[in-house]
Design a protein around this motif. Sequence first.
Motif, PDB file in Angstrom:
ATOM      1  N   ALA A  30      59.961  48.118  45.529  1.00  0.00           N
ATOM      2  CA  ALA A  30      58.628  47.614  45.901  1.00  0.00           C
ATOM      3  C   ALA A  30      58.396  47.734  47.399  1.00  0.00           C
ATOM      4  N   ASP A  31      59.469  47.768  48.180  1.00  0.00           N
ATOM      5  CA  ASP A  31      59.347  47.939  49.622  1.00  0.00           C
ATOM      6  C   ASP A  31      59.295  49.409  50.018  1.00  0.00           C
ATOM      7  N   GLY A  32      59.219  50.294  49.041  1.00  0.00           N
ATOM      8  CA  GLY A  32      59.103  51.707  49.342  1.00  0.00           C
ATOM      9  C   GLY A  32      60.417  52.377  49.697  1.00  0.00           C
ATOM     10  N   ARG A  33      61.555  51.777  49.338  1.00  0.00           N
ATOM     11  CA  ARG A  33      62.849  52.356  49.659  1.00  0.00           C
ATOM     12  C   ARG A  33      63.372  53.186  48.492  1.00  0.00           C
ATOM     13  N   VAL A  34      64.110  54.211  48.824  1.00  0.00           N
ATOM     14  CA  VAL A  34      64.829  54.973  47.805  1.00  0.00           C
ATOM     15  C   VAL A  34      66.144  54.238  47.553  1.00  0.00           C
ATOM     16  N   VAL A  35      66.343  53.768  46.332  1.00  0.00           N
ATOM     17  CA  VAL A  35      67.495  52.932  46.036  1.00  0.00           C
ATOM     18  C   VAL A  35      68.586  53.767  45.378  1.00  0.00           C
ATOM     19  N   PRO A  36      69.746  53.935  46.034  1.00  0.00           N
ATOM     20  CA  PRO A  36      70.832  54.694  45.409  1.00  0.00           C
ATOM     21  C   PRO A  36      71.450  53.916  44.257  1.00  0.00           C
ATOM     22  N   VAL A  37      71.797  54.626  43.199  1.00  0.00           N
ATOM     23  CA  VAL A  37      72.394  53.976  42.042  1.00  0.00           C
ATOM     24  C   VAL A  37      73.689  53.270  42.425  1.00  0.00           C
ATOM     25  N   TRP A  38      74.473  53.924  43.311  1.00  0.00           N
ATOM     26  CA  TRP A  38      75.746  53.300  43.692  1.00  0.00           C
ATOM     27  C   TRP A  38      75.525  51.956  44.370  1.00  0.00           C
ATOM     28  N   ASN A 286      69.770  43.083  53.054  1.00  0.00           N
ATOM     29  CA  ASN A 286      69.050  43.765  54.135  1.00  0.00           C
ATOM     30  C   ASN A 286      69.656  45.126  54.429  1.00  0.00           C
ATOM     31  N   ARG A 287      70.968  45.252  54.330  1.00  0.00           N
ATOM     32  CA  ARG A 287      71.575  46.567  54.509  1.00  0.00           C
ATOM     33  C   ARG A 287      71.065  47.524  53.434  1.00  0.00           C
ATOM     34  N   GLY A 288      70.941  47.027  52.200  1.00  0.00           N
ATOM     35  CA  GLY A 288      70.391  47.873  51.141  1.00  0.00           C
ATOM     36  C   GLY A 288      68.950  48.245  51.425  1.00  0.00           C
ATOM     37  N   LEU A 289      68.167  47.272  51.905  1.00  0.00           N
ATOM     38  CA  LEU A 289      66.767  47.515  52.235  1.00  0.00           C
ATOM     39  C   LEU A 289      66.640  48.577  53.316  1.00  0.00           C
ATOM     40  N   MET A 290      67.587  48.586  54.261  1.00  0.00           N
ATOM     41  CA  MET A 290      67.519  49.491  55.400  1.00  0.00           C
ATOM     42  C   MET A 290      68.422  50.705  55.239  1.00  0.00           C
ATOM     43  N   GLY A 291      68.880  50.963  54.019  1.00  0.00           N
ATOM     44  CA  GLY A 291      69.720  52.134  53.804  1.00  0.00           C
ATOM     45  C   GLY A 291      71.069  52.039  54.473  1.00  0.00           C
ATOM     46  N   GLY A 292      71.609  50.826  54.614  1.00  0.00           N
ATOM     47  CA  GLY A 292      72.930  50.650  55.187  1.00  0.00           C
ATOM     48  C   GLY A 292      72.963  50.553  56.693  1.00  0.00           C
ATOM     49  N   LYS A 293      71.822  50.594  57.371  1.00  0.00           N
ATOM     50  CA  LYS A 293      71.789  50.556  58.835  1.00  0.00           C
ATOM     51  C   LYS A 293      71.800  49.109  59.332  1.00  0.00           C
ATOM     52  N   PRO A 294      72.355  48.865  60.518  1.00  0.00           N
ATOM     53  CA  PRO A 294      72.256  47.522  61.108  1.00  0.00           C
ATOM     54  C   PRO A 294      70.842  47.238  61.579  1.00  0.00           C
ATOM     55  N   ALA A 295      70.594  45.983  61.948  1.00  0.00           N
ATOM     56  CA  ALA A 295      69.233  45.558  62.268  1.00  0.00           C
ATOM     57  C   ALA A 295      68.633  46.348  63.419  1.00  0.00           C
ATOM     58  N   TRP A 296      69.440  46.694  64.415  1.00  0.00           N
ATOM     59  CA  TRP A 296      68.865  47.346  65.592  1.00  0.00           C
ATOM     60  C   TRP A 296      68.445  48.784  65.315  1.00  0.00           C
ATOM     61  N   SER A 302      58.069  48.562  60.553  1.00  0.00           N
ATOM     62  CA  SER A 302      56.610  48.704  60.636  1.00  0.00           C
ATOM     63  C   SER A 302      56.033  49.220  59.331  1.00  0.00           C
ATOM     64  N   ASP A 303      56.719  50.154  58.693  1.00  0.00           N
ATOM     65  CA  ASP A 303      56.245  50.664  57.405  1.00  0.00           C
ATOM     66  C   ASP A 303      56.202  49.553  56.362  1.00  0.00           C
ATOM     67  N   ARG A 304      57.219  48.683  56.368  1.00  0.00           N
ATOM     68  CA  ARG A 304      57.250  47.607  55.382  1.00  0.00           C
ATOM     69  C   ARG A 304      56.179  46.561  55.671  1.00  0.00           C
ATOM     70  N   VAL A 305      55.936  46.268  56.958  1.00  0.00           N
ATOM     71  CA  VAL A 305      54.840  45.352  57.295  1.00  0.00           C
ATOM     72  C   VAL A 305      53.533  45.884  56.730  1.00  0.00           C
ATOM     73  N   LEU A 306      53.261  47.156  56.947  1.00  0.00           N
ATOM     74  CA  LEU A 306      51.996  47.730  56.484  1.00  0.00           C
ATOM     75  C   LEU A 306      51.940  47.821  54.966  1.00  0.00           C
ATOM     76  N   ALA A 307      53.054  48.149  54.318  1.00  0.00           N
ATOM     77  CA  ALA A 307      53.060  48.242  52.855  1.00  0.00           C
ATOM     78  C   ALA A 307      52.748  46.888  52.224  1.00  0.00           C
ATOM     79  N   ARG A 308      53.364  45.839  52.742  1.00  0.00           N
ATOM     80  CA  ARG A 308      53.112  44.513  52.175  1.00  0.00           C
ATOM     81  C   ARG A 308      51.718  44.027  52.507  1.00  0.00           C
TER      82      ARG A 308
END
Length: 611
Positions: A30-38, A286-296, A302-308
Amino acid sequence: MAESNTGARPWHAVALGLAAAAAEALLWIADGRVVPVWGVLALGLALGVAGAIVGALGMPLARVPWAPRLAIVIGFASAVAPQVGNLVRRLDLAPFADGLATSVAAIGIGACVAALLAFRPVRVALVGGAGLAAGIALATLATRAERPPLAPPGAHPDVVFIVMDTTRRDRLSLYGHDRATTPAIDRLASRARVYDDAWSAAPWTPPSHATLFTGLLPAEHGVDGVHVPAFPAELPSLPDRLQAAGYRTAGWVANPNLLGPGWERGFDVYAPPWFAGPHSLTALLNRGLMGGKPAWLDDGASDRVLARAKRWWSRTNDAPRFLFMNFVDPHDPYRPLEVDTERVLPDVDRQAAMAVPQDPQRYAVDPGMTDETRDAIAALYDAEIAGLDRRLGVFFDWLEERGELDETLIVITSDHGERLGERGLLGHLLVMDQHLLRVPLLIRHPPSIPPERVAERVSSRDVAGEILEIVGLEPLPPPAGEGLSLSVARVRRGGETPLVAQHGPFGWYLDQLRGRRAGFESPLAIGHWTLTTLGDHVLLWSPDEDEEAAIVVSLEGDPSWERNLAEDAPEIRARLLDAAREAPRYSAEPAVAGEIDEVLRERLRALGYSE
């Protein structure tokens, strides 16, 4: 009896964990992320194994009826229950408190426990799902009962209020920058009122936003001086007034400093573009939401702010709408996307530029940078502005396709600017200067505002009054007698009254700098500071210091504020000092900080506010 006591096997917990992971995957999608099955499998197995381990530990209690099953359910519930609150937040159903979110979770989990004690898998799904649905419905009804009645559609104009965090005015092509950083905003501005000399009332996020919402100076509202400060409950605010008038109200904020207690007041929905909460699984989500990247490295905030925002806007056309969006671009660290770097910086080596040190604290304790470093940082900063402009352009096009752009009141500004090497410094803390306080400001509403460029100097403290005036509502009560709109302020002040900006002590930042260099001191991080400006001159003075310590500088002749003109301009110094003396003073009580969970702490570290 043994079979009935041990009927709940560890694989049952694993199955429940996979089901929970699938639910979280739907949130990511729903947040527009590509979710890996793993990723889904890993999360599900983690939840399941946690439940299985707790269940195994409960096996010695097998002689106690239902103990193993109950242990498995408790282990699973401890992992999943806090995420129910996230689910309801993702559905934008309510800006409810954590206690209500926990109650909703308890209803669904309790139903699952009851069904598992009888160990009927179908009943688990049916009863648990029904219990969860009932909890969400109760939360929704409770929220609707609390908010004022809705106004009919069209009773007031819709409002979109956009704050581009850390954006200085002179880096926008709208204001003459030689790079085409803001083509989308430029197009929007062709039918807007553009303010060419707008000043923020504070040099960092919490006090400047509080001023935008209340029309009060920082010393009056007191939101200053600490991380994640609370928003005082007694302060009338723009969201409060609009909600009371029947607006549906929503806010999405990417800066964690706006997530303390009280900021959500007046909003039906108020949330960050990530999963919130103190639970140990939140960081993993949050790591899943961001594709495994740290917060910084969160490039998608911005994309998620606009999508919501778009989802909320599409669903709430039964009343006038107030949409507030805070974007953390172009806040440091500057890591623009390659698509934006190539578009506005075709001759810049992106990787080489990003290798340049960007830590503001490094330059605070040891000022100075080479021209090459300054050029690289400024280029990355420009590319981040261009990236946000590109995203906003898509949003404006979407409003236009819906036939709503020209009927909507759109306000675009910044909370403060940024130093890009001036005086060898980077960032926006410590001393106030024009690079931090001069911000973009445009207001667009074709039915009531003709396009024009406004040359007079204006203050961000009058933005809330201007919005209320345009939509036809009474102004906020003025404790300091300054409940003005921008238009009224232009007439009443007539360019002859000094504008004021303020900040409180940055003691916490000074402590961090002392950690970088033992014995580091800066009088600009101690005490309260007031800035007054009129014409080409600015005075900077701390009411905690002797008046002889006041600094006077020239905007045009000395843009980096390196020469004190106090002795050369005694008349303007006296006039600006009089205005500074009349400005509100900070109270002795410091601002109250909100609670900081690990998610917020990580975000604050990413933005340089914490160690």
